[in-house]
Every structure is written in C-alpha cells, then in structure tokens.
Design an enzyme around this catalytic site. Structure first.
Site, PDB file in Angstrom:
ATOM      1  N   LYS A 148      51.591   9.778 -31.148  1.00  0.00           N
ATOM      2  CA  LYS A 148      51.029   8.434 -31.098  1.00  0.00           C
ATOM      3  C   LYS A 148      52.028   7.374 -31.554  1.00  0.00           C
ATOM      4  CE  LYS A 148      46.377  10.074 -32.184  1.00  0.00           C
ATOM      5  NZ  LYS A 148      45.313   9.808 -31.245  1.00  0.00           N
ATOM      6  N   GLY A 196      41.017  14.318 -30.268  1.00  0.00           N
ATOM      7  CA  GLY A 196      39.639  14.699 -30.583  1.00  0.00           C
ATOM      8  C   GLY A 196      39.170  14.190 -31.930  1.00  0.00           C
ATOM      9  N   GLY A 197      39.784  13.115 -32.405  1.00  0.00           N
ATOM     10  CA  GLY A 197      39.343  12.526 -33.671  1.00  0.00           C
ATOM     11  C   GLY A 197      39.775  13.324 -34.897  1.00  0.00           C
ATOM     12  N   HIS A 234      35.597   1.528 -27.443  1.00  0.00           N
ATOM     13  CA  HIS A 234      36.646   2.361 -26.851  1.00  0.00           C
ATOM     14  C   HIS A 234      36.502   2.240 -25.334  1.00  0.00           C
ATOM     15  CE1 HIS A 234      38.901   6.353 -26.456  1.00  0.00           C
ATOM     16  NE2 HIS A 234      38.488   6.071 -25.246  1.00  0.00           N
ATOM     17  N   HIS A 271      34.340   9.695 -34.376  1.00  0.00           N
ATOM     18  CA  HIS A 271      35.452   9.548 -33.441  1.00  0.00           C
ATOM     19  C   HIS A 271      35.416  10.545 -32.295  1.00  0.00           C
ATOM     20  CE1 HIS A 271      36.871   6.767 -36.318  1.00  0.00           C
ATOM     21  NE2 HIS A 271      37.124   7.678 -37.229  1.00  0.00           N
ATOM     22  N   GLU A 297      44.076   4.843 -23.194  1.00  0.00           N
ATOM     23  CA  GLU A 297      42.953   4.470 -24.056  1.00  0.00           C
ATOM     24  C   GLU A 297      43.254   3.171 -24.791  1.00  0.00           C
ATOM     25  OE1 GLU A 297      40.914   8.724 -25.137  1.00  0.00           O
ATOM     26  OE2 GLU A 297      42.209   7.855 -26.662  1.00  0.00           O
ATOM     27  N   ARG A 318      46.637  13.944 -18.979  1.00  0.00           N
ATOM     28  CA  ARG A 318      45.897  15.059 -18.360  1.00  0.00           C
ATOM     29  C   ARG A 318      44.604  14.514 -17.801  1.00  0.00           C
ATOM     30  NH1 ARG A 318      42.036  14.815 -22.293  1.00  0.00           N
ATOM     31  NH2 ARG A 318      42.805  14.579 -24.399  1.00  0.00           N
TER      32      ARG A 318
HETATM   33  P1  ADP Z   1      42.096  10.929 -30.932  1.00  0.00           P
HETATM   34  O1  ADP Z   1      43.359  11.100 -30.148  1.00  0.00           O
HETATM   35  O2  ADP Z   1      42.055  11.795 -32.150  1.00  0.00           O
HETATM   36  O3  ADP Z   1      40.857  11.022 -30.100  1.00  0.00           O
HETATM   37  P2  ADP Z   1      42.181   8.047 -30.807  1.00  0.00           P
HETATM   38  O4  ADP Z   1      43.390   7.346 -31.213  1.00  0.00           O
HETATM   39  O5  ADP Z   1      41.938   8.227 -29.340  1.00  0.00           O
HETATM   40  O6  ADP Z   1      42.162   9.455 -31.515  1.00  0.00           O
HETATM   41  O7  ADP Z   1      40.915   7.356 -31.448  1.00  0.00           O
HETATM   42  C1  ADP Z   1      39.626   7.947 -31.407  1.00  0.00           C
HETATM   43  C2  ADP Z   1      38.552   6.925 -31.720  1.00  0.00           C
HETATM   44  O8  ADP Z   1      38.735   6.360 -33.018  1.00  0.00           O
HETATM   45  C3  ADP Z   1      38.536   5.733 -30.806  1.00  0.00           C
HETATM   46  O9  ADP Z   1      37.809   6.001 -29.662  1.00  0.00           O
HETATM   47  C4  ADP Z   1      37.893   4.665 -31.662  1.00  0.00           C
HETATM   48  O10 ADP Z   1      36.518   4.829 -31.701  1.00  0.00           O
HETATM   49  C5  ADP Z   1      38.387   4.983 -33.035  1.00  0.00           C
HETATM   50  N1  ADP Z   1      39.574   4.159 -33.335  1.00  0.00           N
HETATM   51  C6  ADP Z   1      40.837   4.481 -33.066  1.00  0.00           C
HETATM   52  N2  ADP Z   1      41.683   3.513 -33.490  1.00  0.00           N
HETATM   53  C7  ADP Z   1      40.925   2.552 -34.054  1.00  0.00           C
HETATM   54  C8  ADP Z   1      41.188   1.302 -34.692  1.00  0.00           C
HETATM   55  N3  ADP Z   1      42.419   0.861 -34.855  1.00  0.00           N
HETATM   56  N4  ADP Z   1      40.151   0.592 -35.147  1.00  0.00           N
HETATM   57  C9  ADP Z   1      38.885   1.041 -35.001  1.00  0.00           C
HETATM   58  N5  ADP Z   1      38.573   2.207 -34.439  1.00  0.00           N
HETATM   59  C10 ADP Z   1      39.559   2.968 -33.963  1.00  0.00           C
END
Ligand code: ADP
Length: 647
Positions: A117, A165-166, A209, A235, A275, A297
């Site tokens: 990331k 996956g959060g 999101h 998440h 995303e 993917r």
């Molecule tokens: P992962 O790759 O683990 O799924 P992400 O970066 O895609 O993580 O983020 C997952 C979720 O977390 C997002 O869909 C959103 O709901 C929340 N999120 C991520 N970044 C932020 C942020 N900066 N502020 C608020 N919520 C966030």
C-alpha cells in the site's frame, strides 16, 4: 483462445471461472487439497489434480511449483488464479511465465507496483491520482509512527502495508491508544501476511468505500463504472452494490478517469479494481475521493458490475490473456439498472460473528437471484478456508426494485446444518437508512444491536418443529398411523439453548392441536387443507432435518434441536467454569494464571483461527483455577483452555 486452463483456487471463485470457461469451450483443470477431495469445484472441472500434503493453504493452494507442474502435466496453457491465494503474488506470475504458461492477470511488475500500500500510494501521487493524507514511509519505529499520527491528527487508521481483507487495520481515536493498536495491528499483519510493516492514514469521517472496476489490455484501459462497498463490518464488505447511490455523472467521470490513470500508469492488463475512500459527510463531490489501493485481480464483488453492464468479466479475462485487445471501448459501455450482492457466510452472529463450520445438510436458493456458490448440499464448511457459503446477487431496473429482490431472495434462501449470517443480511436489506441510500462504512456498527436481533420464534414455529420431530408432517392415516395406541405425544426441543416441551393431540390425519406446558395459554391448531398444512392460519414453512437438528425455513432459518429430556448435558447449558476454543485454532496468548481474579468479559486468551484473532472472554466473575493451554498450542474445537474455580 486457450484449449485448457488450470484454476489455482477453490470454492466459489473456482466454480465461477469454470462456468465461463465451459461456455467458451475451454477445458478446465482443478486443483484440490486434502480437505477438498469431494468439493464442488473438483466435480465441476474436466480434470482435477490433488496438490500438497495437508489442508492448510501453505501446504496446498499456495504451493507455486506444484501447481505449475500440474498445469504442465495436464497440458493447460494458462493459469487463472481467482482471488486470494496466489492471485497477487508476483513471484508466482514470474514462475508461471518462466514455465512457458500464461498467467490470466496482470504482469508481475504491475502487481509489485501495487502490492504494498505504501509504494502504491507514492506511485499514484506521481500519476496525479488523489491519495489519503498520511505517512507511508519506511520508518517503522513505534515512537516515530506515534509522532506522525499526531501530526496527521486523530482519528487515524493504522494499516498493514501488505494488508487485505481489513486485516492488520486499526482505528485509533486518541494518542493514548496508539501504542496498543500499533502492536496488535503489527501482530495481525505478521500472522496474515508475514510482514509487520504499517502505514498511518487520516481517518476519513463518514467514509464511503467506492471502487472503480477497470480493465486493461496492457496498452489501453477502460472502466466499468463503480461499486459501492460501504456496508462493512470491521472493514470487511458485507453487501455491495452498483452503481453507487447518489453518484453524479460528474463524479463518476472523475473517478473513472482516476481509475484508468492508475491502471495505465502501470501498464495494466486484465481485470483490476481501484479502491477509493470517499468523504460522504457532505454528499458526493468530484474532489472528495482518495486512492486507497488497487487490487490487481478479479474481486469477490465483480458480479454486481457484470449485472449492470451485461459483461462477463471472466470472458474478458480469458480473451485478453489469450492475446486479444480490449473487447469494448469506453463509449460502448453503459449502466443498466442496479445490482446488489450479499455475502452469505457460515458464522455465528450472536457470538460476535464467529466463523462456523459444519456440514450443509440442506442448501437451496430461490430462482430469482444469481447464487455464486462453491458448496452444495452435503458439502462441509471446513475450518481451513474462508467460511463463505455463497454470494447472493440480484439485479433490477431501479435500486428500489433490486433491493426488494434482495430481501426476497434472502428470505427464500434455505441453509441447513450450520448457523449463518442470513438474518443479519436480511435485516440489513430491510434497514431504512440503507434503503434511502444513506450508506457509510459506520452504518453497520452504529446499528449493530438492531441488525443482530435474534429472529422471533413463534409458537407456530415451535409446533412446526414438533411436527417434524414426531414425523407428523407427511403422515398417512391409512398407512399404519392408526397403529398408534396413544394419540397424545410430547417432544422436548431446544431453541438457542432454551429447552421447551411441546405436546400434541392428533385428531385424525389432517388435524393436530399443539400445546406447550410451560406456556399454557398458547395453542397452535394445525389443519391440513387440500394437502397443505396451515398452523393457526399460517402455512407450514419448509423444513429440513439432519439427525436431531431441525431447521425451519422462516425468519432466515430457525434451528431447533430435538433433545432427550433424560440427557442432562443437553439441557444444562454451557459450562461457565470453562473457557473453551470455539473452533480449531492456534493459541496466540493466554492472559490467565491460577489464582487470578477475573471479571465477566475479561479477555483470558487469544485464539487465532481462519487468519483472524479471536478474544476468548470470561463468562462470569471468578478466580482462575487452572490454565490448560500455553501459547503456541494447536487446539481442537471445544478444547478447554482455562478453568475457573467453582462458584
Ligand atoms: P484492505 O486492503 O485490508 O481491505 P483497505 O485499504 O481496502 O484495506 O480498506 C478497507 C476499508 O477500511 C475501506 O473499505 C474503508 O471502509 C476503511 N478505510 C480505509 N481507509 C480509510 C480511511 N483513511 N478513513 C476511513 N476509513 C478507511
């Protein structure tokens, strides 16, 4: 086009890929672990190869070289990785190509650039894509990161750079909580990804999101509009939809362009998702979205995009991987109607959404939805993999119609043999804020109590279960029923641990009166009219039974157990003296020691199972008598970890 491809995955995504391959006349090779010998994806494939030496992903679906060797041996020309497992593993892509095979997906280089990331954010900043303010550098010193968090301003989000996956993600509201959150995020990141590094980001208030589906052929990229995945729990996505509610043409264009820019910056080939996090506090604005990450993917939620665009993304993947250019230009793509996808899981919602296992004794979906499922009735949800049962996808001309179709589809879905999140999904589909399109990632957490209320169990449900238990549903008066000497019978059933007795007076083949000794004022009158049972005016819901478990398919599936009143264990309820492993897993930490005084709800141990950490709590106040497990123990479901002294 390829003649034959190998699918390096399992479950619903393996089946999904095979379905399209079959319609294109492409033969498929499945791989399977020890635990998946009898799995649906194995049965669906033209050929199947056993891999590995154990059910764990590291011993099976992650074995790069073995999978490539299987592809060579079976004459497959290409490998589809699905999602998860090896799908975003650049070394795998390199090895596939070195073996003279085609990887159905982007180049190793594109995956590397988006893999972490932190690096991806830097690259996107350069490409002019807006990114969330934060620290995504190499310094991982705890003190330094805390300082950066302070500079960004609380609340902040800690994210594993290798995350997905959060996992490895923690929201930190104030500086005093930073250190603990950091440690736990790093721990989870190490377990899940083998990489403890994190980045710190500004936490967007009322975040939505919204992600853009992109598709490239290595030179050109198009976008297939957006998906809104704001309905999340911790998440993790729960229900996804396309298009995003409230989206304006202007913002869609801005987001689509940003997605295309991101993909073209890395010469992207295949299906990908960019995303974005969107600030929903003041409505959708073309300057109110920021890049979070790119998933290189096919995504779990791709079917909602397929539903609104009419495009089969797996077909596009195969065509582009086999050397075709993009099958359509941007101007040829458009949105038709609205689609939702709900993720149906084997999980115990009242127990904090604990992943569940079990054999699916019954599984049926209504005809008015697309159910992408990797399991059939009779299959087992094992502790080794994600406990997803199916994705339930609906489409309609408007959001309102699609949502009501989702509600209907969920209500008519029948799962027997395991607990599921079906009632939770149903409650979400009926949520008025969601219906109004008022979505943000905090919606579920805010209304969790309302969304997880146990469904009402009526006396008609109890009588129905009783009828099933005593074999009184399909009874035939002429075929031996009159042999009964006693037409009054009783049965003990339990519902969510509460045992009750139901008695019946059978008044011929078509009439029964049910009573409940503990609730003397209640009576259910069952009449068979033209062959169909009606209980107090309501039709008898469908039911299934496996051993002593009866599932009544109403209220999203109500599970009753037939209990033997002489069996004291079954009626006594859980032993509050013992803290037991709710599923097989690895003991990560034990916080208890003999003599320690604990309060109800205190965390006594952490169990790692299904890649997640689960806290095991004291069920009552008490004193620890004995600790029965140590860090690092691999334990079975039901293993006692800590025992409290008798009250
Ligand atoms: P992962 O790759 O683990 O799924 P992400 O970066 O895609 O993580 O983020 C997952 C979720 O977390 C997002 O869909 C959103 O709901 C929340 N999120 C991520 N970044 C932020 C942020 N900066 N502020 C608020 N919520 C966030």
């Amino acid at each position: 086009m390829f003649d034959k491809i190998l699918i390096a995955n399992r479950g619903e995504i393996a089946c999904r890929v095979m379905e399209t391959a079959r319609t294109m006349g492409v033969k498929t090779v499945a791989v399977y672990s020890d635990a998946d010998r009898e799995a649906k994806h194995v049965a669906m494939a033209d050929e199947a190869c056993h891999i590995g030496h154990g059910p764990a992903p590291a011993d099976s679906y992650l074995l790069r070289d073995e999978i490539i060797a299987m592809a060579k041996a079976t004459g497959a020309q290409a490998i589809h990785p699905g999602y998860g497992f090896l799908s975003e593993n650049p070394e795998f892509v390199d090895a596939v190509e070195a073996a003279g095979l085609t990887f159905i997906g982007p180049s190793a280089d594109a995956i590397r650039k988006m893999g972490l990331k932190d690096a991806a954010k830097a690259l996107m900043e350069e490409a002019g894509v807006p990114v969330v303010p934060g620290y995504h550098g190499a310094n991982q010193d705890a003190g330094f990161l805390a300082e950066e968090a302070g500079k960004i301003g609380y609340p902040v989000l800690i994210k594993a750079v290798a995350g997905g996956g959060g996992k490895g993600m923690r929201l930190v509201e104030k500086s005093a909580e930073f250190e603990d959150a950091l440690r736990s995020a790093q721990g989870e990141a190490t377990t899940a990804f083998g990489n403890p590094d994190v980045l710190i980001e500004k936490y967007i208030q009322q975040p939505r999101h919204i992600e853009v589906q992109v598709f490239g052929d290595g030179t050109h990229t198009v976008h297939l509009f957006e998906r809104d995945c704001s309905l999340q729990r911790r998440h993790q996505k729960v229900i996804e939809e396309a298009p995003a509610p409230g989206m304006t043409a202007e913002m869609r264009e801005a987001m689509g362009h940003a997605g295309v820019r991101a993909a073209e910056a890395i010469g992207y080939k295949g299906a990908g998702t960019v995303e974005f996090i969107v600030d929903g506090s003041e409505g959708l604005r073309p300057d109110g979205f920021w890049f979070m990450e790119m998933n290189t993917r096919l995504q779990v939620e791709h079917p909602v995009t397929e539903a609104i665009t009419g495009i089969d993304l797996v077909e596009w993947q195969l065509r582009v991987a086999s050397g075709e250019t993009l099958p359509a230009q941007q101007g040829e793509l458009s949105i038709s109607g609205h689609a939702f996808e709900a993720r149906l899981y084997a999980e115990d919602v009242p127990k904090g959404f604990l992943p569940a296992t079990g054999t699916l004794t019954h599984l049926e979906f209504p005809p008015n939805c697309r159910a992408d499922s990797g399991v059939r009735a009779g299959d087992t949800i094992s502790p080794w993999y994600d406990p997803m049962i199916s994705k339930v996808i609906v489409h309609g001309p408007t959001r309102e119609v699609a949502l009501s179709r989702l509600s209907q589809a969920l209500a008519a879905t029948e799962v027997g043999g395991t607990v599921t999140n079906l009632a939770f999904l149903g409650a979400l589909a009926a949520h008025d804020g969601f219906a109004a399109g008022d979505v943000d990632t905090g919606l579920i957490a805010r209304d969790l109590d309302r969304l997880t209320q146990a469904p009402e169990v009526s006396f008609e449900h109890r009588a129905a279960a009783g009828m099933q238990a005593l074999g009184l549903v399909d009874l035939d008066w002429h075929a031996g029923f009159t042999l009964w000497s006693d037409l009054r019978r009783s049965v003990h059933l339990s519902y969510q641990g509460e045992v009750f007795e139901a008695t019946v007076e059978v008044d011929g083949a078509d009439r029964q009166i049910w009573e409940f000794p503990a609730s003397p004022e209640e009576q259910v009158c069952a009449n068979r009219i033209a062959g169909a049972w009606v209980l107090n005016g309501l039709s008898l819901p469908p039911m299934s039974q496996a051993d002593n478990v009866i599932t009544v398919y109403d209220g999203y599936g109500l599970q009753f157990e037939v209990v033997d009143p002489l069996d004291r264990d079954a009626t006594a309820g859980g032993d509050k003296n013992l803290i037991e492993a709710p599923m097989p897993g690895l003991v990560k930490a034990v916080f208890a020691e003999a003599g320690l005084a604990v309060k109800e709800g205190d965390r006594l141990a952490i169990l790692e199972a299904m890649k997640m950490e689960h806290s095991l709590l004291a069920a009552r106040d008490g004193v620890v008598a004995e600790v029965l497990a140590v860090d690092g123990d691999q334990v079975e479901a039901g293993a006692a970890l800590v025992r409290l002294e008798e009250d």
